[in-house]
Design an enzyme around this catalytic site. Structure first.
Site, PDB file in Angstrom:
ATOM      1  N   LYS A  76       0.846  -1.193   0.000  1.00  0.00           N
ATOM      2  CA  LYS A  76       0.000   0.000   0.000  1.00  0.00           C
ATOM      3  C   LYS A  76       0.886   1.250   0.000  1.00  0.00           C
ATOM      4  O   LYS A  76       1.941   1.267   0.656  1.00  0.00           O
ATOM      5  CB  LYS A  76      -0.883  -0.030   1.247  1.00  0.00           C
ATOM      6  N   SER A 171      -9.636   1.521   3.262  1.00  0.00           N
ATOM      7  CA  SER A 171      -8.859   2.270   2.302  1.00  0.00           C
ATOM      8  C   SER A 171      -7.790   1.479   1.555  1.00  0.00           C
ATOM      9  O   SER A 171      -7.174   2.004   0.628  1.00  0.00           O
ATOM     10  CB  SER A 171      -8.174   3.426   3.029  1.00  0.00           C
ATOM     11  N   SER A 195      -9.682  -0.845   7.433  1.00  0.00           N
ATOM     12  CA  SER A 195      -9.172  -0.555   6.093  1.00  0.00           C
ATOM     13  C   SER A 195      -8.569  -1.737   5.357  1.00  0.00           C
ATOM     14  O   SER A 195      -8.387  -1.684   4.138  1.00  0.00           O
ATOM     15  CB  SER A 195      -8.138   0.571   6.150  1.00  0.00           C
TER      16      SER A 195
END
Lengths: 526, 512
Positions: A76, A171, A195
């Protein structure tokens, strides 16, 4: 080969069925093919190929570094990667190239993993859709699956399929999509309120949020330091366990990691669940919960019960306060953590040079999106001297009550809690953006975020497809630092439910070469 | 402790700040009608409340000043409070900056054990209660030399609380009239230093040096138990000696290793405390005393004239000798304190609570540190008084100069001369000579052995005291003093020795 699990491809590498370079090139080609998913912000092709080359040398000498050697992974874009741009999907950090690796990234590289690239997210991980970053939204690979497409064709004709794509959740949507679309075998996400688990559920992959303190946060660009945990996204529970075994342990650079050494572990295959006690928190049965998720949840509970496990209803009485409590604590820490982005040392700097203060203001105005600025504003409000007691301190007390709820339940003999991960399956982007980020985050984190308050381990495991042929995941919550026990139960469940594999051949119909000559044991792409 | 009173004898009259030059003591007149004849300034007045027989005239009321201090001492440690960067005062700009010091996103603080030990030792030396559990907080403000936008400090639960600091001030003109006073130590907290901003007004640029950013500081908060500049300066001086004896800080004010902020208010005795102002960044004992006394008088004057005191931050303009309001970051603001989430509570142990099997590198044992405490200045002075029959003020003087005590002790070791004589020679002749030459003890051309030998000769009456003084005069670089010595030798040899040879021998002896 790409459809295999990490464990399987690792075995294939060891047996010489495929070489790291070959594997790397296949993933890179698929990344290009699936570019429209917007899963990656940066594809580190050169780095990955070079790593693959080195891995290949090791394999040739018989000096493999372990299970991860030669395995393509994605990270990420809120984890610092030395020499590779790390943006947090924000204008503020566009062009920022960290001089160091996050501890978790370093650990993956030390094991010989190939870093394919940095995955997309909501700006600074603030969101639950992966729709609010400067590089645009991430598209859920299931939007293009054979399963979903066929179902839609039955239902409605003539609708523009391309405009009706689904969100990944967030996210860590980029990481979930990257794993789901076979562009890598494992990906790092981060999990502050759900997330990692939320997009895992929407993308039909396994999403693990380890216990707070088990995995180092050093190098993870923080959202809420007291709740952030690096998350792991994989295609099966065993893979998550492998990655966790590598990442877990004390880090001298993160004072909140546990001191006790953690050894890599292999999950046992549980055959008997009769000694297990599964708790079903009654407060999680909310009116907003979709009937499909609800019925799968009870089906799962029945499954455990029918196999001899004790399944009991439990109460987490402070659950309903968790959202508002989280809002205060999260925005307060955000206000603090974002203070460093002032345009001086790194990141975006505006052109204004009237005064230092004017430079700060313009830099931050240009650098952050509305969501981030809203949270900074709220957080600073809560931290004001006159508000601190009424908001921050109160929220901390509520947090303690929420954490105590879990302790009480686990002390009463419950081993693992079983809950939904999300209210429903993934929704189309057009529907998702009807609500603002704040409303969405509050709704979507409802089952996941109390876990972060309590620092517990939790994992989302895909269970079945909805009537729309979209994945639905359920969440298991374990005792603090009993991640291994949690994963063992999750593995048993995963084996029982036999979640179907995403069928993406239409998406990749002209890259059949990637998949040819493969005997796919556990996965069928046709 | 009773608050000494400041008396204002001239209501309605404004102070006139005449003679604003740096040297004059505040450039402020002694209040008319004051009986404090011979006192140099207001600070002395404060020491000795003027209880005059005559009643205050109508409308004339007494004032009491209240002074509290916040002292920042840079911890003497090899590395910074939360990062591994070296600490070095003289390093080239931005050469000692870790990723954490520059606040690169994702970096985390790791507490330096040495800094914790320094705080505990300082706390013990100041008779503080050492908190077994203390916490770290973030204090937010935007400033260019504070890269993270917040400073990590200990606002809620500091490492040490409730101590005391005894210091001495002279109440009269003479040193012998010294009294010991005590100021409460509210707390000692660990916190980060900021970087340095260098303003280049010519190019209207600000340059940032982060070498100092993140260096460990001890913030010592002294209760408002003081009432004038002299007391504050004496308390700071004593703290400085303690820190230096402990080795927890070099505490050199000129190098910014010890920085003082003073909180000052005035009120009428028996009435609630007045609104206070804070005078920031006082970096010498002299300016500290001056700034405080100036500020006290300013506040009195302001109030006497019907004005109001604003709760504001001021700085001391050492050129003008007055305090002025500060604007920018130092102004009133909400620091939005928040717990530092990346540092778990700091736990300390004693021999009773030490967890069994704990890694000694991971725990701090307060009792062990207590055993390691060196002799404190107060004890050293008491010993000197007891051992050598020295006057207390002489013991103060010996400790006040870096290296002087050691010099004294070395002389004592090697000479048969009376300690009193040694004291007198060291403090008067030797120290006077150093001051005159502007030399530190370590730079002295006179070694302890040389002085010891000289005092031996004096003791055996081999030479007279005037001859001995002349020897030191020659040493001081006064070549003409040798002529007197030649005279002495000629007399001693009844004129039989050749002056040229005497000169040669003397020169050889004196230069050795």
């Amino acid at each position: 080969m790409l459809g295999r699990t990490l464990r399987e491809v690792s075995a294939a590498l060891k047996q010489g069925q495929v070489s790291p370079t070959e594997l790397c090139q296949r993933c890179l080609s698929l990344i290009k093919k699936t570019k429209f998913l917007n899963a990656y912000i940066t594809v580190s092709e050169e780095v990955a190929l070079k790593q693959a080359e080195e891995s290949e040398k090791r394999y040739k000498k018989g000096l493999s570094l372990g299970d991860l050697d030669g395995i393509p992974v994605a990270v990420k874009d809120n984890f610092s990667t030395a020499g590779i741009e790390t943006t947090c999907a924000s204008n503020m950090l566009k062009g920022y190239v960290p001089p160091y690796n996050a501890t978790v990234v370093q650990k993956l590289l030390d094991q010989g993993a190939l870093l394919m690239g940095k995955t997309n997210l909501d700006e600074f991980a603030m969101g639950s859709g992966s729709t609010d970053g400067i590089f645009g939204p991430v598209k859920n690979p299931w939007s293009y699956s054979k399963q979903y497409r066929e179902k839609r064709k039955q239902k409605s004709h003539g609708e523009n399929e391309d405009s009706d794509w689904l969100i990944t959740g967030g996210s860590s949507g980029g990481s979930a999509a990257a794993v789901s679309a076979f562009t890598c075998f494992a990906a790092l996400g981060s999990d502050t309120g759900g997330s990692t688990r939320n997009p895992a559920a929407h993308c039909g992959v396994v999403g693990l949020k380890p216990s707070y303190g088990l995995v180092s946060r050093h190098g993870l660009i923080p959202l809420v330091n007291s709740m952030d945990v690096p998350g792991i996204l994989t295609r099966c529970v065993d893979d998550a366990a492998i990655v966790l075994g590598i990442l877990a342990g004390h880090d001298p650079k993160d004072s909140t990691t546990i001191q006790d050494p953690v050894k890599p572990f292999t999950l046992p295959s549980l055959t008997d669940v009769s000694k297990l006690c599964i708790g079903i928190p009654k407060e999680y049965l909310t009116p907003e919960l979709s009937s499909e998720v609800r019925s799968l949840w009870s089906k799962a509970a029945n499954l455990f019960e029918s196999e001899g496990a004790k399944v009991i209803e439990v109460s987490l009485p402070h659950t309903s306060y968790s959202i508002v409590c989280y809002h205060v604590l999260c925005t307060s820490e955000v206000a603090s953590n974002m203070a460093r982005f002032d345009g001086l040392e790194y990141g975006h700097r505006c052109d204004t040079d009237v005064s230092t203060e004017a430079m700060y203001a313009a830099t931050r105005r240009e650098g952050f999106n509305d969501v981030v600025r809203e949270r900074i504003l709220s957080g600073n409000f809560f931290l004001l001297k006159e508000n601190y007691e009424n908001y921050f301190v109160k929220a901390q007390k509520v947090r303690r009550l929420i954490a105590r709820d879990f302790v009480n339940v686990f002390n009463s003999g419950v081993d693992v809690l079983l809950t939904p991960t999300t209210l429903s399956e993934a929704v189309p982007h057009t529907e998702f953006i009807r609500e603002d980020n704040r409303t969405r985050s509050a709704q979507d984190d409802i089952f996941t975020q109390a876990v972060n308050m309590a620092g517990l381990p939790a994992v989302s495991v895909p269970m079945a497809l909805s009537s729309q042929r979209l994945p639905i995941g359920l969440q298991f919550i374990g005792r603090a630092f009993c991640d291994q026990q949690l994963l063992t139960v999750a593995k048993w469940f995963e084996k029982r439910v036999q979640f179907p594999v995403i069928q993406l051949q239409e998406l990749m119909d002209d890259c059949s070469s990637i998949f040819e000559n493969e005997k796919l044991a556990s996965v069928s792409l046709k | 402790m009773a608050t000494p009173m400041l008396r204002w004898c001239c209501p309605g009259r404004r102070w006139i700040f005449a003679g604003i030059g740096g040297g004059s003591r505040h450039g402020r007149g002694v209040p008319t009608g004051s009986t404090s004849s011979g006192k140099k300034g207001q600070s002395s007045v404060a020491q000795q409340p003027l209880i005059t027989a005559q009643k205050p005239r109508k409308g004339e009321r007494e004032w009491a000043a209240v002074v509290g201090l916040e002292i920042h001492a840079q911890i003497a440690s090899n590395s910074k409070l939360f990062s591994g960067s070296q600490v070095d005062f003289a390093a080239p700009p931005n050469s000692l900056v870790s990723f954490f010091d520059a606040s690169l996103p994702g970096t985390l603080p790791v507490l330096n054990r040495r800094c914790v030990e320094a705080a505990v030792m300082t706390g013990l030396a100041l008779d503080c209660h050492i908190n077994r559990k203390s916490l770290f907080d973030r204090k937010h403000y935007f400033y260019a030399d504070l890269p993270a936008g917040y400073q990590i400090t200990q606002q809620r639960l500091p490492i040490a609380v409730n101590g005391s600091l005894a210091y001495s001030v002279c109440v009269g003109k003479r040193w012998s009239q010294m009294v010991t006073r005590t100021v409460g130590v509210k707390q000692i907290q660990l916190e980060q230093d900021s970087g340095k901003s260098l303003h280049d007004n010519l190019r209207s640029q600000t340059l940032i040096d982060l070498n100092r950013a993140g260096v460990g500081l001890l913030e010592v908060v002294l209760e408002p138990d003081m009432s004038c500049g002299e007391e504050a300066a004496a308390a700071v001086r004593e703290l400085q000696l303690i820190l230096q004896a402990l080795g927890t800080s070099q505490a050199n004010m000129a190098e910014g290793q010890l920085r003082v902020d003073a909180n000052i208010s005035v009120h009428h005795p028996g009435e609630p405390l007045g609104v206070r102002t804070e005078v920031k960044n006082l970096n010498s004992a002299r300016f500290l005393a001056k700034a405080i006394d100036y500020e006290i008088q300013r506040q009195i004057s302001e109030l006497e004239n019907g004005g109001k005191i604003l709760n504001e931050t001021r700085s001391f303009d050492y050129k003008l000798g007055c305090t002025v309001p500060m604007r920018d970051k130092e102004g009133k603001q909400d620091y939005r304190f928040m717990p530092e989430p990346n540092l778990p509570p700091l736990l300390l142990y004693d021999s009773g609570s030490l967890p069994t099997g704990a890694d000694p590198q991971q725990v701090i044992d307060i009792d062990q540190l207590r055993e390691r405490l060196p002799e404190l200045p107060r004890v050293t002075r008491e010993k000197l008084v007891r051992q050598y029959g020295m006057l207390p003020e002489h013991s103060f003087a010996l400790l006040n100069e870096v290296g002087l005590l050691e010099f004294f002790q070395n002389v004592i070791k090697e000479t048969r001369a009376e300690p009193k004589k040694v004291t007198s020679w060291v403090l008067n002749t030797f120290l006077g000579f150093l001051k005159q030459q502007n030399l530190a003890v370590s730079e002295s051309p006179v070694t302890p052995s040389a002085l010891a030998e000289l005092l031996d000769l004096l003791d055996r009456k081999a030479i007279s005291s005037s001859a001995a003084k002349q020897v030191t005069d020659v040493k001081k670089g006064n070549p003409r003093a040798i002529n007197k010595l030649i005279g002495l030798v000629r007399r001693a040899t009844l004129g039989r020795a050749d002056p040229t040879v005497i000169k040669e021998v003397l020169e050889r002896q004196l230069s050795s």
